[in-house]
Write a protein that holds these residues in place. Structure first.
Motif, short mmCIF file in Angstrom:
data_model
loop_
_atom_site.label_atom_id
_atom_site.label_comp_id
_atom_site.label_asym_id
_atom_site.label_seq_id
_atom_site.Cartn_x
_atom_site.Cartn_y
_atom_site.Cartn_z
N TYR A 117 0.86 -1.28 -0.03
CA TYR A 117 0.07 0.08 0.13
C TYR A 117 0.75 1.38 -0.06
CZ TYR A 117 -4.05 -2.93 1.38
OH TYR A 117 -4.77 -3.80 1.71
N PHE A 118 1.76 1.31 0.83
CA PHE A 118 2.88 2.45 0.96
C PHE A 118 3.57 2.65 -0.26
CE2 PHE A 118 7.20 4.15 1.76
CZ PHE A 118 6.70 5.47 2.39
N ASP A 119 3.91 1.70 -1.10
CA ASP A 119 4.69 1.70 -2.42
C ASP A 119 3.88 2.29 -3.39
OD1 ASP A 119 6.77 1.20 -4.05
OD2 ASP A 119 6.16 -0.67 -4.65
N HIS A 120 2.52 2.17 -3.45
CA HIS A 120 1.59 2.80 -4.17
C HIS A 120 1.04 4.28 -3.84
CE1 HIS A 120 1.15 -0.37 -7.24
NE2 HIS A 120 1.46 -1.15 -5.98
N GLY A 121 1.44 4.60 -2.70
CA GLY A 121 1.00 5.91 -2.11
C GLY A 121 -0.30 5.90 -1.23
#
Length: 108
Positions: free
Chosen positions: A89-93
């Motif tokens: 999730y973090f990797d995608h913002g």
């Protein structure tokens, strides 16, 4: 990201708050035991540099992260990415971006 907030550093988080922050693309960090803003002499007016690996795949749940203030103070925090899914999730913002990208990719 919410009003330009990229990270939140706290003494502790309930699990749900970490998930909510990650879901918005914000890095949850915890001070090390015995440390907090007061013991480290932080006012909240500093600018912080958070030394995360440049590739999200190199970030591990619960790993230590170095934080450096604009005045040169340096301290370690624990990253509160508790699962590989949160890292995705973090990797995608954030979760919204993650879901939208997956929907777009599913249509192709």
């Amino acid at each position: 990201m919410l009003l330009g907030v990229k990270a939140v550093i706290a003494k502790s988080f309930e699990r749900i708050y970490c998930s909510n922050l990650v879901g918005m693309g914000i890095i949850p960090l915890c001070f090390k035991p015995g440390e907090d803003a007061e013991t480290l002499g932080l006012t909240g007016h500093e600018r912080y540099t958070i030394d995360l690996p440049s590739r999200v795949s190199d970030i591990k749940p619960g790993q230590d992260v170095t934080v450096i203030t604009d005045s040169g103070k340096s301290f370690n925090c624990t990253g509160r990415f508790d699962t590989e899914v949160e890292l995705a999730y973090f990797d995608h913002g954030g979760i919204l971006h993650y879901v939208i990208r997956n929907l777009i990719n599913a249509k192709h």
